[in-house]
Write a protein that holds these residues in place. Structure first.
Motif, mmCIF file in Angstrom:
data_model
loop_
_atom_site.group_PDB
_atom_site.id
_atom_site.type_symbol
_atom_site.label_atom_id
_atom_site.label_comp_id
_atom_site.label_asym_id
_atom_site.label_seq_id
_atom_site.Cartn_x
_atom_site.Cartn_y
_atom_site.Cartn_z
ATOM 1 N N LEU A 343 0.830 -1.203 0.000
ATOM 2 C CA LEU A 343 0.000 0.000 0.000
ATOM 3 C C LEU A 343 0.868 1.258 0.000
ATOM 4 N N LEU A 344 1.926 1.264 0.824
ATOM 5 C CA LEU A 344 2.823 2.425 0.857
ATOM 6 C C LEU A 344 3.490 2.625 -0.495
ATOM 7 N N ASN A 345 3.899 1.531 -1.127
ATOM 8 C CA ASN A 345 4.533 1.639 -2.446
ATOM 9 C C ASN A 345 3.597 2.281 -3.456
ATOM 10 N N GLU A 346 2.331 1.884 -3.422
ATOM 11 C CA GLU A 346 1.364 2.455 -4.366
ATOM 12 C C GLU A 346 1.080 3.922 -4.062
ATOM 13 N N LEU A 347 0.955 4.254 -2.781
ATOM 14 C CA LEU A 347 0.667 5.646 -2.425
ATOM 15 C C LEU A 347 1.809 6.573 -2.798
ATOM 16 N N GLU A 348 3.054 6.044 -2.789
ATOM 17 C CA GLU A 348 4.207 6.869 -3.145
ATOM 18 C C GLU A 348 4.159 7.350 -4.598
ATOM 19 N N ARG A 349 3.329 6.723 -5.393
ATOM 20 C CA ARG A 349 3.212 7.124 -6.794
ATOM 21 C C ARG A 349 2.356 8.387 -6.955
ATOM 22 N N PHE A 350 1.710 8.791 -5.863
ATOM 23 C CA PHE A 350 0.796 9.933 -5.928
ATOM 24 C C PHE A 350 1.277 11.043 -4.992
ATOM 25 N N GLN A 351 0.598 12.174 -5.064
ATOM 26 C CA GLN A 351 0.904 13.290 -4.191
ATOM 27 C C GLN A 351 -0.356 13.697 -3.443
ATOM 28 N N SER A 352 -0.154 14.421 -2.337
ATOM 29 C CA SER A 352 -1.318 14.860 -1.577
ATOM 30 C C SER A 352 -2.212 15.717 -2.468
ATOM 31 N N GLY A 353 -3.514 15.509 -2.325
ATOM 32 C CA GLY A 353 -4.477 16.204 -3.173
ATOM 33 C C GLY A 353 -4.967 15.355 -4.328
ATOM 34 N N ASP A 354 -4.196 14.298 -4.696
ATOM 35 C CA ASP A 354 -4.641 13.392 -5.756
ATOM 36 C C ASP A 354 -5.805 12.538 -5.258
ATOM 37 N N THR A 355 -6.660 12.145 -6.175
ATOM 38 C CA THR A 355 -7.777 11.263 -5.850
ATOM 39 C C THR A 355 -7.510 9.873 -6.416
ATOM 40 N N VAL A 356 -7.652 8.851 -5.582
ATOM 41 C CA VAL A 356 -7.437 7.470 -6.009
ATOM 42 C C VAL A 356 -8.687 6.656 -5.708
ATOM 43 N N THR A 357 -8.785 5.530 -6.385
ATOM 44 C CA THR A 357 -9.903 4.615 -6.163
ATOM 45 C C THR A 357 -9.398 3.380 -5.439
ATOM 46 N N LEU A 358 -9.943 3.117 -4.269
ATOM 47 C CA LEU A 358 -9.566 1.953 -3.480
ATOM 48 C C LEU A 358 -10.575 0.831 -3.692
ATOM 49 N N SER A 359 -10.057 -0.388 -3.851
ATOM 50 C CA SER A 359 -10.913 -1.569 -3.806
ATOM 51 C C SER A 359 -10.964 -2.021 -2.354
ATOM 52 N N VAL A 360 -12.164 -2.061 -1.796
ATOM 53 C CA VAL A 360 -12.323 -2.321 -0.362
ATOM 54 C C VAL A 360 -13.234 -3.529 -0.157
ATOM 55 N N TRP A 361 -12.723 -4.512 0.601
ATOM 56 C CA TRP A 361 -13.473 -5.743 0.908
ATOM 57 C C TRP A 361 -14.041 -5.659 2.316
ATOM 58 N N ARG A 362 -15.313 -6.050 2.446
ATOM 59 C CA ARG A 362 -15.895 -6.170 3.784
ATOM 60 C C ARG A 362 -16.966 -7.269 3.778
ATOM 61 N N GLY A 364 -17.073 -10.245 2.718
ATOM 62 C CA GLY A 364 -17.279 -11.024 1.502
ATOM 63 C C GLY A 364 -17.654 -10.221 0.281
ATOM 64 N N ARG A 365 -17.834 -8.926 0.409
ATOM 65 C CA ARG A 365 -18.211 -8.095 -0.735
ATOM 66 C C ARG A 365 -17.147 -7.026 -0.961
ATOM 67 N N THR A 366 -16.870 -6.715 -2.242
ATOM 68 C CA THR A 366 -15.880 -5.691 -2.596
ATOM 69 C C THR A 366 -16.572 -4.501 -3.238
ATOM 70 N N ARG A 367 -16.188 -3.304 -2.821
ATOM 71 C CA ARG A 367 -16.745 -2.086 -3.399
ATOM 72 C C ARG A 367 -15.600 -1.142 -3.768
ATOM 73 N N GLN A 368 -15.889 -0.165 -4.602
ATOM 74 C CA GLN A 368 -14.902 0.832 -5.021
ATOM 75 C C GLN A 368 -15.184 2.136 -4.273
ATOM 76 N N VAL A 369 -14.123 2.683 -3.670
ATOM 77 C CA VAL A 369 -14.256 3.895 -2.868
ATOM 78 C C VAL A 369 -13.271 4.947 -3.380
ATOM 79 N N SER A 370 -13.772 6.133 -3.681
ATOM 80 C CA SER A 370 -12.926 7.240 -4.130
ATOM 81 C C SER A 370 -12.427 8.016 -2.915
ATOM 82 N N VAL A 371 -11.105 8.259 -2.860
ATOM 83 C CA VAL A 371 -10.488 8.912 -1.699
ATOM 84 C C VAL A 371 -9.546 10.006 -2.189
#
Length: 378
Positions: A343-362, A364-371
């Protein structure tokens, strides 16, 4: 210490001749048999030189790459403060050497962080043997990279050609130029032995996507360039696998795509500011105990930070003693993450203020969350 070589033993005949010549100098005549033997010795002349013909294509390329790129390779001497016990004067003394390369004509020099780690200063020696005091511009220990800067004429600062590492293939020819054991401007050659290796940085973070090569790399090569057959930078030599400390044909280099991403940020900001979600991750043991999928299980979500604003929930102990289901981050912009290091490796590719889409499991179900990412380290 220079290696000692035993002197060759003189043949008995040569010793005898020396004694006889000495006797002549004292006015004693040579015995007739000895004089006749000397006259019968054949005359010795140098052997004629055999023309070698033209160099083959490989040799010409080796020579061409070295001529073009070696002026961009520098020697780095790390310095430490030392106090004289009698005069109490403080001076800087050399503590180690490494390699670096010229990034641009503004005097920026790239090397490994461990080359200058704990040093109080550094000197950079160019290929023409001129030496300059260096200042630290920025460092990223998690990737074992650092940028120095020297004040030198632009004509002495040829920037190294930059290539790409994403399209490398096992078996490609490579060159390493550096200063093994302090022997500056040394070139070795080999191939790409493997790709996507993992090594550990000085901060114990995993460096992924590393290039493995069998080009001879020894202490002092650290921070030097790994080049392709076109003389382009494809990696920064950073480590060897060797029980003896010498080259055993297994060397590792940080891929240039990673270097080209990090170095401009170090020049601009002096450090890598990793954007943050505002979370704390659970341990691998927790994930295995709860039979969770691979990813980052949330143990804490900081109020007011991006993860909390996006509605992510941590795992928590329920009042009745059970576990309240929380979220597991399994991907960032579609790139899978198996643990917090990923996760840290992936976040290092971005800068503060950027918006990313996280795949989040809870549950048994996976949803997409914009952060929207925030500045910070957590």
């Amino acid at each position: 210490m220079k290696p000692s070589h035993p002197l060759p033993l003189q043949p008995r005949r040569a010793v005898l001749q020396g004694l006889l010549l000495g006797a002549c100098a004292l006015g004693l005549g040579l015995p007739p048999a000895v004089a006749r033997a000397q006259k019968e010795r054949p005359q010795a002349l140098p052997r004629p030189i055999t023309p070698r013909g033209p160099l083959d294509a490989d040799e010409r390329n080796h020579i061409d790459v070295f001529k073009r790129v070696s002026p961009s390779v520098v020697n780095i001497t790390s310095l430490a403060l030392q106090r004289d016990m009698f005069s109490l004067n403080v001076s800087q003394v050399p503590t180690g050497t490494g390699t670096g390369f010229i990034w641009d004509d503004a005097g920026h020099v790239v090397t490994n962080f461990h080359v200058i780690q704990e040093a109080s200063g550094a000197r950079v020696t160019l290929s023409d043997q001129s030496t300059y005091r260096a200042e630290l511009v920025g460092a990223f220990p998690d990737r074992d990279l650092a940028v120095l800067r020297i004040e030198a004429p632009k004509g002495k600062l040829p920037a190294i050609p930059v290539g790409s590492s994403r399209d490398l293939l096992v078996g490609q020819k490579v060159y390493a130029i550096g200063n093994p054991f302090g022997l500056d401007q040394t070139m070795t050659t080999g191939i790409v032995s493997a790709l996507n290796r993992e090594i550990e940085s000085v901060t114990r973070r995993t460096i992924r996507g590393v290039i493995q090569t069998d080009a001879a790399i020894n202490p002092g090569n650290s921070g030097g360039p790994l080049l392709d057959s076109a003389g382009r930078l494809i990696g920064v030599n950073t480590a060897i696998y060797s029980p003896s400390g010498g080259s055993s044909g297994i060397g590792f280099a940080i891929p240039v795509d990673e270097v080209n991403r990090i170095v401009p940020r170090l020049i601009r900001d002096g450090r890598i500011e990793r954007p943050s979600l505002g979370i704390a991750a659970g341990t691998r043991q927790l994930q295995e105990a709860l039979k969770l999928p691979k990813g980052v299980a949330l143990l804490r979500v900081t109020p007011g930070w991006p993860a909390q604003r996006a509605g992510l929930q941590p795992f928590a102990r329920a009042a009745a003693g059970g576990i309240t289901a929380g979220d597991v981050i399994t991907a960032v912009n579609g790139a899978p993450v198996e643990d917090f290091d990923d996760l840290l490796n992936e976040l290092e590719r971005f800068q503060s203020g950027d918006t990313v889409t996280l795949s989040v499991w809870r549950s048994g179900r996976t949803r997409q969350v914009s952060v929207k990412l925030a500045a910070g380290e957590a």
